[in-house]
Design a protein around this motif. Structure first.
Motif, PDB file in Angstrom:
ATOM      1  N   MET A   1      21.387  74.298 -23.332  1.00 15.41           N
ATOM      2  CA  MET A   1      20.507  74.303 -22.190  1.00 15.41           C
ATOM      3  C   MET A   1      21.334  74.012 -20.935  1.00 15.41           C
ATOM      4  N   THR A   2      21.124  74.770 -19.920  1.00 17.06           N
ATOM      5  CA  THR A   2      21.817  74.555 -18.659  1.00 17.06           C
ATOM      6  C   THR A   2      20.800  74.263 -17.574  1.00 17.06           C
ATOM      7  N   ASP A   3      21.271  73.458 -16.597  1.00 18.32           N
ATOM      8  CA  ASP A   3      20.352  73.114 -15.516  1.00 18.32           C
ATOM      9  C   ASP A   3      21.176  72.620 -14.334  1.00 18.32           C
ATOM     10  N   ILE A   4      20.669  72.856 -13.142  1.00 18.24           N
ATOM     11  CA  ILE A   4      21.236  72.301 -11.924  1.00 18.24           C
ATOM     12  C   ILE A   4      20.118  71.520 -11.250  1.00 18.24           C
ATOM     13  N   ARG A   5      20.376  70.215 -11.056  1.00 15.42           N
ATOM     14  CA  ARG A   5      19.361  69.364 -10.432  1.00 15.42           C
ATOM     15  C   ARG A   5      19.925  68.738  -9.172  1.00 15.42           C
ATOM     16  N   PHE A   6      19.100  68.624  -8.163  1.00 13.83           N
ATOM     17  CA  PHE A   6      19.488  67.997  -6.906  1.00 13.83           C
ATOM     18  C   PHE A   6      18.758  66.673  -6.797  1.00 13.83           C
TER      19      PHE A   6
ATOM     20  N   GLY B   1      18.927  63.691  -4.195  1.00 11.24           N
ATOM     21  CA  GLY B   1      19.463  63.067  -2.978  1.00 11.24           C
ATOM     22  C   GLY B   1      20.847  63.623  -2.667  1.00 11.24           C
ATOM     23  N   ASP B   2      21.865  62.734  -2.651  1.00  9.04           N
ATOM     24  CA  ASP B   2      23.244  63.154  -2.379  1.00  9.04           C
ATOM     25  C   ASP B   2      23.956  63.666  -3.625  1.00  9.04           C
ATOM     26  N   TRP B   3      23.294  63.686  -4.749  1.00  5.39           N
ATOM     27  CA  TRP B   3      23.920  64.066  -6.018  1.00  5.39           C
ATOM     28  C   TRP B   3      23.486  65.464  -6.447  1.00  5.39           C
ATOM     29  N   ILE B   4      24.431  66.179  -7.053  1.00  5.82           N
ATOM     30  CA  ILE B   4      24.119  67.443  -7.718  1.00  5.82           C
ATOM     31  C   ILE B   4      24.478  67.261  -9.186  1.00  5.82           C
ATOM     32  N   HIS B   5      23.535  67.476 -10.077  1.00  6.07           N
ATOM     33  CA  HIS B   5      23.758  67.322 -11.511  1.00  6.07           C
ATOM     34  C   HIS B   5      23.908  68.706 -12.147  1.00  6.07           C
ATOM     35  N   LEU B   6      25.038  68.929 -12.816  1.00  2.38           N
ATOM     36  CA  LEU B   6      25.234  70.158 -13.579  1.00  2.38           C
ATOM     37  C   LEU B   6      25.130  69.786 -15.047  1.00  2.38           C
ATOM     38  N   GLU B   7      24.262  70.457 -15.746  1.00  2.00           N
ATOM     39  CA  GLU B   7      24.112  70.219 -17.173  1.00  2.00           C
ATOM     40  C   GLU B   7      24.432  71.512 -17.906  1.00  2.00           C
ATOM     41  N   ALA B   8      25.479  71.461 -18.734  1.00  2.00           N
ATOM     42  CA  ALA B   8      25.883  72.643 -19.499  1.00  2.00           C
ATOM     43  C   ALA B   8      26.951  72.222 -20.498  1.00  2.00           C
ATOM     44  N   ALA B   9      27.184  73.043 -21.480  1.00  2.00           N
ATOM     45  CA  ALA B   9      28.265  72.776 -22.422  1.00  2.00           C
ATOM     46  C   ALA B   9      29.613  73.022 -21.764  1.00  2.00           C
ATOM     47  N   VAL B  10      29.686  74.018 -20.906  1.00  2.00           N
ATOM     48  CA  VAL B  10      30.926  74.377 -20.217  1.00  2.00           C
ATOM     49  C   VAL B  10      30.589  74.731 -18.776  1.00  2.00           C
ATOM     50  N   THR B  11      31.433  74.260 -17.836  1.00  2.00           N
ATOM     51  CA  THR B  11      31.307  74.686 -16.440  1.00  2.00           C
ATOM     52  C   THR B  11      32.507  75.559 -16.138  1.00  2.00           C
ATOM     53  N   LYS B  12      32.272  76.804 -15.798  1.00  2.00           N
ATOM     54  CA  LYS B  12      33.362  77.751 -15.557  1.00  2.00           C
ATOM     55  C   LYS B  12      33.356  78.175 -14.106  1.00  2.00           C
ATOM     56  N   SER B  13      34.576  78.142 -13.509  1.00  2.00           N
ATOM     57  CA  SER B  13      34.738  78.622 -12.145  1.00  2.00           C
ATOM     58  C   SER B  13      35.765  79.739 -12.183  1.00  2.00           C
TER      59      SER B  13
END
Length: 194
Positions: free
Chosen positions: A1-6, A8-20
Motif C-alpha cells: 500500500m502506498t500513500d502520501i499524507r500531508f 502540517g510541516d510534515w510529508i509522510h511517504l508510505e511505500a515499500a520502496v521510494t524511487k527517484s
C-alpha cells in the motif's frame, strides 16, 4: 500500500520502496545556510555509477554520520581510501586483523584460546603508545627499513645509547690489550729466535 499524507510541516511517504529517477537529491533549509552557493546536493548518482554524499562540497559544514557501524571498502570490500592530511581517532585501540590465514599458531601442548583482539596500537595508561598491546600478535613486530630514534631508546630496561657507549669503550680497551699482546708475542718470538 502506498500513500502520501500531508500533516502540517510534515510529508509522510508510505511505500515499500521510494524511487527517484533523478541524478541529484537536494536538502536545503535556507535559514541553516552558511554560504549562498546555489545548490545543496545531499545525494548524487555520480558519473562513476556511485553514490556521492555532499556533492562538490555543497554543505560547507561537511557530513556527520552518527553511530556508524560498518564501512565496506570498494572492489568487494578490498580497498578503502581516506584522503585527509590528519586522521584523528577518538578511541584507545587501533586493531588490525587479517583473519585466520594470517594468524600465528602456538606449538604448546594445550592450544591457546583464540585471542579476539588484534591491538596494533593502543593509547595506554600514563599517556604511552603501545605497539602490539598484550602481545596480541604472536609473530611479534617487524619493522622493515631504517629506524630513527631521535630521543632515548630502552630495550629490556637498558638505555641503548648507554649500552653502545659502554660496548665501544670495552672494544677500545680490548683493542689496546690485543695490540699490546701482539707486541709482546713479537718480542718473545724475537728472543726465542728461528
Amino acid at each position: 500500500m502506498t500513500d502520501i499524507r500531508f500533516d502540517g510541516d510534515w510529508i509522510h511517504l508510505e511505500a515499500a520502496v521510494t524511487k527517484s529517477a533523478t541524478s541529484d537529491f537536494m536538502l536545503d533549509t535556507p535559514s541553516r545556510r552558511r554560504t549562498n552557493s546555489p545548490y545543496r546536493r545531499a545525494l548524487v548518482h555520480d558519473f562513476e555509477d556511485g553514490l556521492t554524499l555532499n556533492w562538490d562540497r555543497d554543505y560547507p559544514g561537511g557530513v556527520t554520520i552518527n553511530d556508524l557501524k560498518t564501512v565496506h571498502g570498494a572492489t568487494n570490500g578490498d580497498w578503502l581510501v581516506v584522503r585527509s592530511r590528519i586522521v584523528q581517532q577518538f578511541g584507545t585501540d587501533l586493531m588490525l586483523d587479517g583473519g585466520r590465514e594470517r594468524r600465528a599458531t602456538t606449538t604448546i601442548i594445550r592450544p591457546r584460546r583464540p585471542n579476539p583482539y588484534r591491538r596494533a596500537l593502543v593509547h595506554a595508561w600514563e599517556d604511552t603508545l603501545v605497539v602490539n598491546y598484550n602481545r596480541d600478535y604472536l609473530g611479534g613486530v617487524l619493522i622493515e627499513g631504517r629506524v630513527t630514534c631521535p630521543g632515548s631508546l630502552s630495550v629490556a630496561g637498558q638505555d641503548v645509547a648507554t649500552v653502545l657507549a659502554s660496548l665501544q669503550s670495552q672494544v677500545t680497551a680490548l683493542t689496546s690489550q690485543a695490540t699490546a699482546l701482539t707486541a709482546r708475542v713479537t718480542e718473545l718470538e724475537g728472543r726465542v729466535g728461528p
